[in-house]
Write a protein that holds these residues in place. Structure first.
Motif, PDB file in Angstrom:
ATOM      1  N   ILE A 193       8.226  32.682 -30.055  1.00 49.44           N
ATOM      2  CA  ILE A 193       9.018  31.445 -30.119  1.00 49.44           C
ATOM      3  C   ILE A 193       8.110  30.220 -30.009  1.00 49.44           C
ATOM      4  O   ILE A 193       8.272  29.237 -30.745  1.00 49.44           O
ATOM      5  CB  ILE A 193      10.091  31.438 -29.012  1.00 49.44           C
ATOM      6  N   PRO A 245      14.792  42.783 -31.018  1.00 52.89           N
ATOM      7  CA  PRO A 245      15.366  43.177 -29.724  1.00 52.89           C
ATOM      8  C   PRO A 245      15.628  44.675 -29.598  1.00 52.89           C
ATOM      9  O   PRO A 245      15.595  45.218 -28.495  1.00 52.89           O
ATOM     10  CB  PRO A 245      16.673  42.370 -29.660  1.00 52.89           C
ATOM     11  N   GLY A 290      15.553  39.405 -35.238  1.00 51.55           N
ATOM     12  CA  GLY A 290      14.277  39.136 -34.602  1.00 51.55           C
ATOM     13  C   GLY A 290      13.487  38.040 -35.291  1.00 51.55           C
ATOM     14  O   GLY A 290      14.022  37.274 -36.109  1.00 51.55           O
ATOM     15  N   VAL A 310      18.683  37.382 -26.378  1.00 51.97           N
ATOM     16  CA  VAL A 310      17.950  37.087 -27.622  1.00 51.97           C
ATOM     17  C   VAL A 310      18.699  37.583 -28.844  1.00 51.97           C
ATOM     18  O   VAL A 310      18.380  37.185 -29.975  1.00 51.97           O
ATOM     19  CB  VAL A 310      16.527  37.700 -27.589  1.00 51.97           C
ATOM     20  N   SER A 333      18.215  36.242 -33.479  1.00 54.14           N
ATOM     21  CA  SER A 333      19.326  37.142 -33.191  1.00 54.14           C
ATOM     22  C   SER A 333      18.894  38.599 -33.364  1.00 54.14           C
ATOM     23  O   SER A 333      17.791  38.975 -32.991  1.00 54.14           O
ATOM     24  CB  SER A 333      20.526  36.790 -34.078  1.00 54.14           C
ATOM     25  N   THR A 386      15.730  32.627 -31.645  1.00 50.95           N
ATOM     26  CA  THR A 386      15.320  34.018 -31.399  1.00 50.95           C
ATOM     27  C   THR A 386      15.470  34.923 -32.607  1.00 50.95           C
ATOM     28  O   THR A 386      14.990  36.055 -32.588  1.00 50.95           O
ATOM     29  CB  THR A 386      16.131  34.612 -30.242  1.00 50.95           C
ATOM     30  N   TYR A 435       8.639  37.570 -26.985  1.00 48.98           N
ATOM     31  CA  TYR A 435       9.442  36.440 -27.445  1.00 48.98           C
ATOM     32  C   TYR A 435       8.844  35.110 -27.008  1.00 48.98           C
ATOM     33  O   TYR A 435       8.921  34.112 -27.740  1.00 48.98           O
ATOM     34  CB  TYR A 435      10.876  36.575 -26.946  1.00 48.98           C
TER      35      TYR A 435
END
Length: 322
Positions: free
Chosen positions: A56, A228, A124, A110, A121, A119, A52
């Motif tokens: 990100i 996630p 992904g 995340v 949610s 993120t 991440y």
């Protein structure tokens, strides 16, 4: 049922990027537990932080690949400090509880809908691998049956594994590594010699965490997406399986353990699916077969712990602290 195809498919799992990622993450666990005695059950959290952190930073700030890589490493170090500062002075079981909880906290954070813009949610993030593949030196074409992108990620992944193995091997042969092994065996004895046990444990946690972050990036780049659901507690337990298969206090052991793990998973799945499709097995569905292969791997691990508890490359001396 084509056994030749099944065996070749299983052997093909040896050098996949996923196997490389598992090998890297399990090597991090070897630094944590095998060499330092730190019982980390949250390696999936380090992988998620690395993946991440890179995704990100790439999507939100449009940073170059190597800057994203540096950010991922920094994020893993901050995560290790956050875990280690309050817990490394406590017993190993407390660290185990904290790490598994922290990894789940990362996964749930995340997944939060309020962070969807950052993120993604539960869905992904995706389309962040462009900077990596833009460095691909291989022209369009077929390389050992793979396209240039697949071949490039495999070369990078396994080069990274080799480099990390060499670095860890050199570290563990150094005076620093010998102190870590002493802490694993008897930290009070090492403390009596004037060594800062807390500092050495923190350094080991940081190094193993960085390996986990690198593994998270290798794990997610071929997919072009980070989700996630891929970083649940079962991932950490799979990594522990790889570590135990290869040997806890070894450098090559975790990597070979990852290879064995994925070959066995692929082989059992191929055989079970083949038996179902040929009609030899009628009481099992393909969905059930997918779960049964994990049971078979678990049984194989139990037998390994009975007949060779030190793992493939381990020796019985390393079991003294376990």
């Amino acid at each position: 049922m084509d056994f030749g195809f099944i065996f070749l498919s299983a052997l093909g799992e040896i050098f996949t990027p996923t196997t490389a990622a598992y090998g890297l993450a399990a090597l991090g666990l070897a630094v944590h537990f095998g060499y330092s005695g730190l019982l980390n059950f949250g390696q999936a959290g380090f992988m998620a932080v690395g993946a991440y952190g890179f995704a990100i930073s790439t999507l939100t700030f449009d940073v170059p690949f190597f800057v994203g890589l540096l950010i991922a490493i920094i994020c893993s170090c901050l995560f290790a400090l956050l875990l280690g500062i309050p817990t490394l002075r406590l017993r190993a079981d407390y660290l185990a509880i904290v790490t598994i909880a922290a990894a789940e906290i990362v996964r749930y954070v995340v997944t939060t809908n309020q962070l969807d813009a950052v993120t993604g949610s539960a869905d992904g993030l995706g389309a962040f691998e462009g900077g990596f593949y833009s460095m691909n030196p291989f022209p369009e074409g077929s390389y050992m049956g793979m396209n240039n992108r697949d071949f490039f990620i495999r070369v990078v992944a396994w080069t990274l594994v080799i480099v990390c193995c060499i670095v860890i091997w050199l570290l563990m042969r150094s005076p620093w590594g010998r102190v870590l092994k002493g802490i694993r065996e008897d930290e009070n004895a090492v403390r009596s010699l004037g060594k800062n046990v807390y500092a050495y444990k923190m350094q080991a946690l940081l190094i193993g965490g960085v390996l986990g972050a690198l593994a998270g990036m290798v794990f997610t780049l071929p997919r072009g997406a980070v989700q996630p659901a891929n970083y649940g507690t079962e991932l950490t337990f799979f990594l522990w399986t790889c570590l135990l298969l290869g040997g806890m206090a070894t450098v090559l052991g975790p990597v070979v353990g990852a290879m064995i793990f994925w070959v066995v998973l692929s082989l059992t799945q191929g055989i079970l699916y083949g038996l179902i499709e040929s009609g030899a097995v009628t009481w099992l569905t393909t969905v059930q077969a997918g779960q049964l292969r994990y049971i078979l791997v678990g049984v194989a691990l139990m037998l390994l712990m009975i007949f060779r508890p030190q793992g493939v490359f381990g020796n019985k001396k390393e079991l003294a602290f376990a």
